[in-house]
Design a protein around this motif. Structure first.
Motif, PDB file in Angstrom:
ATOM      1  N   GLY A 429      42.195  37.013  33.544  1.00 17.58           N
ATOM      2  CA  GLY A 429      40.775  37.232  33.340  1.00 17.58           C
ATOM      3  C   GLY A 429      40.103  36.048  32.674  1.00 17.58           C
ATOM      4  O   GLY A 429      40.615  35.496  31.702  1.00 17.58           O
ATOM      5  N   SER A 430      38.959  35.644  33.218  1.00 17.12           N
ATOM      6  CA  SER A 430      38.236  34.484  32.682  1.00 17.12           C
ATOM      7  C   SER A 430      36.749  34.750  32.702  1.00 17.12           C
ATOM      8  O   SER A 430      36.218  35.320  33.663  1.00 17.12           O
ATOM      9  CB  SER A 430      38.529  33.233  33.508  1.00 17.12           C
ATOM     10  OG  SER A 430      39.913  32.922  33.517  1.00 17.12           O
ATOM     11  N   ILE A 487      34.388  34.588  42.262  1.00 20.07           N
ATOM     12  CA  ILE A 487      33.717  34.807  40.981  1.00 20.07           C
ATOM     13  C   ILE A 487      32.692  35.921  41.138  1.00 20.07           C
ATOM     14  O   ILE A 487      32.304  36.273  42.259  1.00 20.07           O
ATOM     15  CB  ILE A 487      33.006  33.532  40.463  1.00 20.07           C
ATOM     16  CG1 ILE A 487      31.997  33.025  41.499  1.00 20.07           C
ATOM     17  CG2 ILE A 487      34.012  32.449  40.096  1.00 20.07           C
ATOM     18  CD1 ILE A 487      31.136  31.870  40.999  1.00 20.07           C
ATOM     19  N   ILE A 488      32.281  36.488  40.008  1.00 19.51           N
ATOM     20  CA  ILE A 488      31.161  37.429  39.965  1.00 19.51           C
ATOM     21  C   ILE A 488      30.122  36.848  39.010  1.00 19.51           C
ATOM     22  O   ILE A 488      30.448  36.483  37.874  1.00 19.51           O
ATOM     23  CB  ILE A 488      31.611  38.817  39.510  1.00 19.51           C
ATOM     24  CG1 ILE A 488      32.457  39.462  40.621  1.00 19.51           C
ATOM     25  CG2 ILE A 488      30.413  39.697  39.177  1.00 19.51           C
ATOM     26  CD1 ILE A 488      33.014  40.813  40.266  1.00 19.51           C
ATOM     27  N   VAL A 489      28.903  36.755  39.494  1.00 19.10           N
ATOM     28  CA  VAL A 489      27.813  36.168  38.727  1.00 19.10           C
ATOM     29  C   VAL A 489      26.868  37.280  38.280  1.00 19.10           C
ATOM     30  O   VAL A 489      26.417  38.094  39.103  1.00 19.10           O
ATOM     31  CB  VAL A 489      27.045  35.123  39.552  1.00 19.10           C
ATOM     32  CG1 VAL A 489      25.897  34.535  38.745  1.00 19.10           C
ATOM     33  CG2 VAL A 489      27.985  34.024  40.038  1.00 19.10           C
ATOM     34  N   ALA A 554      37.247  36.628  39.330  1.00 12.92           N
ATOM     35  CA  ALA A 554      37.277  37.884  40.085  1.00 12.92           C
ATOM     36  C   ALA A 554      38.427  37.905  41.082  1.00 12.92           C
ATOM     37  O   ALA A 554      39.036  36.876  41.395  1.00 12.92           O
ATOM     38  CB  ALA A 554      35.950  38.084  40.815  1.00 12.92           C
ATOM     39  N   ASP A 555      38.694  39.101  41.566  1.00 15.25           N
ATOM     40  CA  ASP A 555      39.577  39.301  42.714  1.00 15.25           C
ATOM     41  C   ASP A 555      38.704  39.792  43.860  1.00 15.25           C
ATOM     42  O   ASP A 555      37.844  40.661  43.678  1.00 15.25           O
ATOM     43  CB  ASP A 555      40.667  40.314  42.383  1.00 15.25           C
ATOM     44  CG  ASP A 555      41.784  40.297  43.429  1.00 15.25           C
ATOM     45  OD1 ASP A 555      42.320  39.214  43.698  1.00 15.25           O
ATOM     46  OD2 ASP A 555      42.113  41.383  43.962  1.00 15.25           O
ATOM     47  N   ALA A 556      38.914  39.242  45.034  1.00 15.57           N
ATOM     48  CA  ALA A 556      37.963  39.396  46.129  1.00 15.57           C
ATOM     49  C   ALA A 556      37.963  40.789  46.750  1.00 15.57           C
ATOM     50  O   ALA A 556      38.996  41.465  46.828  1.00 15.57           O
ATOM     51  CB  ALA A 556      38.250  38.357  47.211  1.00 15.57           C
ATOM     52  N   LEU A 565      36.050  42.299  42.203  1.00 12.19           N
ATOM     53  CA  LEU A 565      36.448  42.997  40.984  1.00 12.19           C
ATOM     54  C   LEU A 565      36.606  41.993  39.848  1.00 12.19           C
ATOM     55  O   LEU A 565      37.261  40.955  40.012  1.00 12.19           O
ATOM     56  CB  LEU A 565      37.781  43.720  41.190  1.00 12.19           C
ATOM     57  CG  LEU A 565      37.861  44.709  42.353  1.00 12.19           C
ATOM     58  CD1 LEU A 565      39.303  45.181  42.529  1.00 12.19           C
ATOM     59  CD2 LEU A 565      36.934  45.890  42.125  1.00 12.19           C
ATOM     60  N   ILE A 566      36.046  42.301  38.693  1.00 14.49           N
ATOM     61  CA  ILE A 566      36.240  41.470  37.501  1.00 14.49           C
ATOM     62  C   ILE A 566      37.659  41.718  36.973  1.00 14.49           C
ATOM     63  O   ILE A 566      38.115  42.862  36.895  1.00 14.49           O
ATOM     64  CB  ILE A 566      35.199  41.811  36.425  1.00 14.49           C
ATOM     65  CG1 ILE A 566      33.800  41.416  36.915  1.00 14.49           C
ATOM     66  CG2 ILE A 566      35.511  41.110  35.109  1.00 14.49           C
ATOM     67  CD1 ILE A 566      32.686  41.862  35.978  1.00 14.49           C
ATOM     68  N   VAL A 567      38.342  40.631  36.617  1.00  9.81           N
ATOM     69  CA  VAL A 567      39.685  40.735  36.071  1.00  9.81           C
ATOM     70  C   VAL A 567      39.594  40.820  34.550  1.00  9.81           C
ATOM     71  O   VAL A 567      39.114  39.886  33.898  1.00  9.81           O
ATOM     72  CB  VAL A 567      40.552  39.528  36.486  1.00  9.81           C
ATOM     73  CG1 VAL A 567      41.959  39.659  35.909  1.00  9.81           C
ATOM     74  CG2 VAL A 567      40.596  39.390  38.004  1.00  9.81           C
TER      75      VAL A 567
END
Length: 817
Positions: A429-430, A487-489, A554-556, A565-567
């Protein structure tokens, strides 16, 4: 009677009986001797039979080895070597197996009267054999040459060549068997003794080239009557200019780009050939023409040019390269509609807008003769396997396969396809960027941090970016996330009075989770993309502000929606089985899980939906697999869990509380599917219905826009799957049928076996050719890395020889170029 007389008669009777007994014994002894002789004879016959059986088995094995040699030569050495050795530029290759003709190829034995059967052999344009091959490989090459190879012979000798430069005449109208123009040959097809070759130029003198071997003639079906007809020429005169003498109905347009042939069940028998008349479809510059079995031509689609056509059973499919619509029309009247695959296009209500999809348009399509269709995408995207149902729009399924992920089947109106990757690198997670702009004294300081302002300004007093009706705010320079990674923005908008913002990645608009529009109101928006040139652009006079920007690792989501999905924390990934490609996700805890921010697409209300995925667990605790609720884990919309203490699945739909089944699930990979249809919940375990319960309640959040979804735990990290793994989880707004669930289980379970492969071989996702073998039922997919062979969703073989333009496969014999 005296005593002596009685004794004498009794003695005589006894003697007679003794004699008869002796005779009977002799007869029986003779029969025994004969039987023993017959046994010896039978034993000899048995030995002879067994010897004959063994000899037959030897011949069968030899025949199998010979066939394997033929297939191997054709697949790996024959055609490829021939093309390479002779510097041939093949534009299409077609394996013509006459056993699939209506009479099983028997027509080949009725051709001794024809000119081509009797023409001189062992010439530059004829091989050493008179009879048409049982299996022929037809190679079309530029500028103007068609070669038929004899695939009955493992050496693949040339059987026939047509190699004239395209010629034509206008007084009278005449052509050769390769049409009236050079360098315009295209795809080829063959059926019932007829070969059809596309003339791809814009010339009436070279449209659909037709060769009829039983009738011993060639001709051209063109868009005008001057060049549309059979010629006076025979097949042996294929390289000669011959006059058009018998008219054929005209087709829609020139530039015939593709051809498909089929023999419909109700087709009339041609009295000249004793074979059913084929139905022929062509894709042209003006649309689609169908040459019906009665010889008439209809034009079912004329809106614009079509690239490809394909028959599957009684259905004709047609499409344009790069299009997102796969159209179909059914025989015999050839009327129909566009197929709506929700996982392929964006959705049914926005048909004119380019979809947010990794499948960027149709390139090749093949069918299996039933309901499954394989389509490759344009550019460098992927392979799509389509499972069509003809009972209603939106009930079909689609599965994507690329070089690094495979989604499994996505039914109907798919809303997410998660945990589908083959990368077994652990997820960490980052939060790459979390900026509320409070640390910048002025715009210069913000620019020094990597932000760019064009037409908009940084407001240091209020810690925000202001848009006065125009402007572009670029934050790529402030984004430290690895290039190309999911990524998720998160963007927070405030003070908006009019207009909207468009979030863009790599200069292309990205839509917010569950939304079809842009940032057009105050609030928090989430976007899923890959890290590449991120910015927001003011549209329609946008007057408002951006308060903060956050970027998560994220994971796609591999569906059309691309809502990842946010890790949170660290999530372990490892193969689902020894040597298998598909990755399993594990290591869940209160701090380690996957989370999707609020997504309005998962607000199903009281409507139908489906949640399904694979799990393996040995945990005796109560573990959540998927959970949608408020961040504090209350107001649950839906959830699936494993009740480890009782070895069973539990499901919840809003206010129902957890309901349980009886099927055992621990210790093995298990497919779980929660389906709500018409207010009733149905739970399937490994393709079989486990339990049902009433679930009519609205599943949307009580507080609007507040639910988050978690995989591997509850939404607050509680009840994590501590000793188990999950993979291939999907959510759809469509309730699949029981038959579809059974198919999903049967096809996907093979991906969880040791050594199972599920992706395109190599690193290329650009599919160059497709072929479906009607006998072996295998799908062959060509890329620059080689040929991948699929049995359903599983890749069962591959080559490493690049495939350039074409594959054709019949009964295990494969030709490619």
């Amino acid at each position: 009677m005296t005593l002596m007389s009685s004794i004498s008669k009794l003695t005589t009777s006894v003697d007679q009986l003794a004699d008869e007994a002796n005779v009977t014994k002799s007869q029986l002894d003779a029969k025994v001797t004969l039987a023993e002789a017959e046994v010896i004879s039978s034993q000899g016959e048995q030995a002879a039979t067994e010897a004959a059986r063994d000899e037959a088995a030897t011949h069968a094995a030899a025949a199998a080895n010979h066939l394997a040699t033929v297939k191997s030569d054709v697949t790996y050495r024959g055609i490829s070597a021939i093309l390479a050795a002779k510097a041939m530029t093949a534009v299409d290759v077609f394996v013509y197996d006459t056993s699939y003709d209506s009479d099983g190829g028997a027509w080949r034995k009725r051709c001794k009267h024809t000119s081509w059967y009797n023409e001189p052999l062992n010439t530059a344009t004829r091989g050493a054999r008179r009879e048409f091959p049982a299996v022929a490989i037809i190679v079309v090459e530029l500028p103007n040459k068609v070669t038929i190879f004899d695939a009955d012979d493992p050496d693949l000798p040339m059987w026939m060549v047509a190699d004239t430069r395209g010629e034509q005449n206008t007084a009278p109208y005449a052509i050769t068997a390769l049409g009236g123009q050079a360098s315009y040959l295209g795809p080829v097809s063959a059926l019932n003794g007829q070969i059809c070759i596309c003339g791809t130029g814009g010339y009436s003198s070279q449209a659909l080239l037709r060769w009829d071997f039983l009738s011993d003639r060639f001709g051209n079906q063109a868009p005008n009557s001057f060049y549309s007809g059979w010629t006076s020429g025979t097949i042996s005169e294929r390289n000669e200019l011959r006059t058009l003498v018998e008219g054929l109905p005209v087709i829609l347009a020139p530039q015939v780009r593709d051809v498909a042939m089929t023999a419909l069940s109700e087709a009339p028998v041609d009295p000249a050939t004793w074979l059913p008349v084929p139905t022929i479809a062509v894709a042209t510059d003006g649309g689609v023409s169908v040459i019906k079995q009665d010889g008439t031509v209809i034009n079912p689609f004329t809106a614009y040019g079509m690239q490809c056509v394909h028959f599957s059973e009684d259905m004709l499919y047609y499409w344009q390269n790069g299009d997102h619509q796969l159209r179909r029309i059914s025989a015999p009247n050839f009327v129909g509609n566009t197929i709506e695959f929700y996982g392929w296009r964006d959705n049914a209500i926005r048909p004119s807008i380019s979809p947010r999809t990794t499948f960027s348009g149709i390139r090749h399509v093949v069918g299996d003769g039933k309901s499954a269709i394989a389509a490759s995408a344009a550019a460098d995207t992927n392979l799509a396997l389509l499972q069509e149902t003809r009972i209603g729009t939106g009930l079909s399924m689609v599965a994507y396969a690329t070089s690094d992920y495979a989604t499994g089947w996505m039914p109907g109106s798919i809303k997410g396809a998660f945990l589908a990757d083959t990368d077994d690198t652990d997820l960490v997670g980052s939060v790459y960027l979390d900026d509320d702009f409070t640390s910048y004294a002025d715009q210069a300081a913000a620019e020094a941090a990597g932000y760019e302002f064009s037409g908009c300004t940084f407001d240091a007093a209020n810690d925000q970016v202001d848009f006065p009706g125009t402007g572009t705010f670029t934050f790529s320079g402030a984004d430290p996330s690895p290039s190309g990674e999911p990524i998720i923005v998160k963007i927070v908008v405030s003070n908006r009075t009019k207009g909207n913002l468009s979030f863009q990645a790599a200069y292309s608009q990205v839509f917010a989770f569950g939304e079809t529009g842009a940032l057009d109101a105050n609030g928090t928006y989430y976007f899923s993309c890959t890290s590449a040139h991120l910015r927001v652009l003011a549209l329609n006079g946008f007057d408002g502000s951006v308060d903060s920007v956050t970027i998560y690792g994220a994971d796609a989501d591999r569906s059309v929606n691309n809502n990842g999905l946010i890790v949170n924390g660290n999530v372990t990934r490892s193969p689902v089985a020894d040597g298998a490609e598909l990755a399993a996700y594990s290591g869940f805890s209160a701090a380690n899980y996957l989370e999707q921010p609020y997504n309005s697409a998962l607000d199903f209300g009281t409507g139908d939906f489906c949640v399904m995925g694979w799990v393996i667990s040995t945990d005796a605790a109560f573990d959540y697999l998927i959970y949608r609720a408020l961040p504090n884990a209350t107001d649950v919309g839906f959830s699936i869990a494993i009740d480890g203490a009782n070895d069973r699945i539990g499901c919840l739909v809003k206010s129902t509380g957890f309901q349980y089944g009886s099927n055992k699930v621990l210790g093995r990979w298990t497919l779980v599917a929660l389906i709500r249809s018409g207010g009733m919940a149905q739970v399937y375990v490994n393709g079989v219905l486990d339990f049902t319960f009433s679930a009519p309640t609205d599943v949307d959040p009580t507080t609007p826009a507040s639910h988050i979804m978690s995989l591997g735990s509850a939404s607050n990290g509680a009840g994590a799957l501590n000793n188990g793994s999950i993979a291939l989880w999907r959510i759809s707004a469509t309730a699949p049928t029981a038959e579809q669930i059974a198919k999903i289980y049967e096809d996907e379970r093979k991906l969880f076996q040791p050594g199972a492969q599920c992706t395109l071989y190599g690193t290329s996702d650009a599919v160059t050719a497709l072929a479906h073998d009607p006998k072996t039922k295998l799908l062959h997919v060509g890329t620059s890395a080689g040929r991948s062979t699929f049995d359903g969703l599983q890749r069962v073989a591959n080559t490493e020889t690049p495939v350039g333009t074409a594959i054709s496969a019949v009964n295990g014999l494969i030709a490619e170029q």
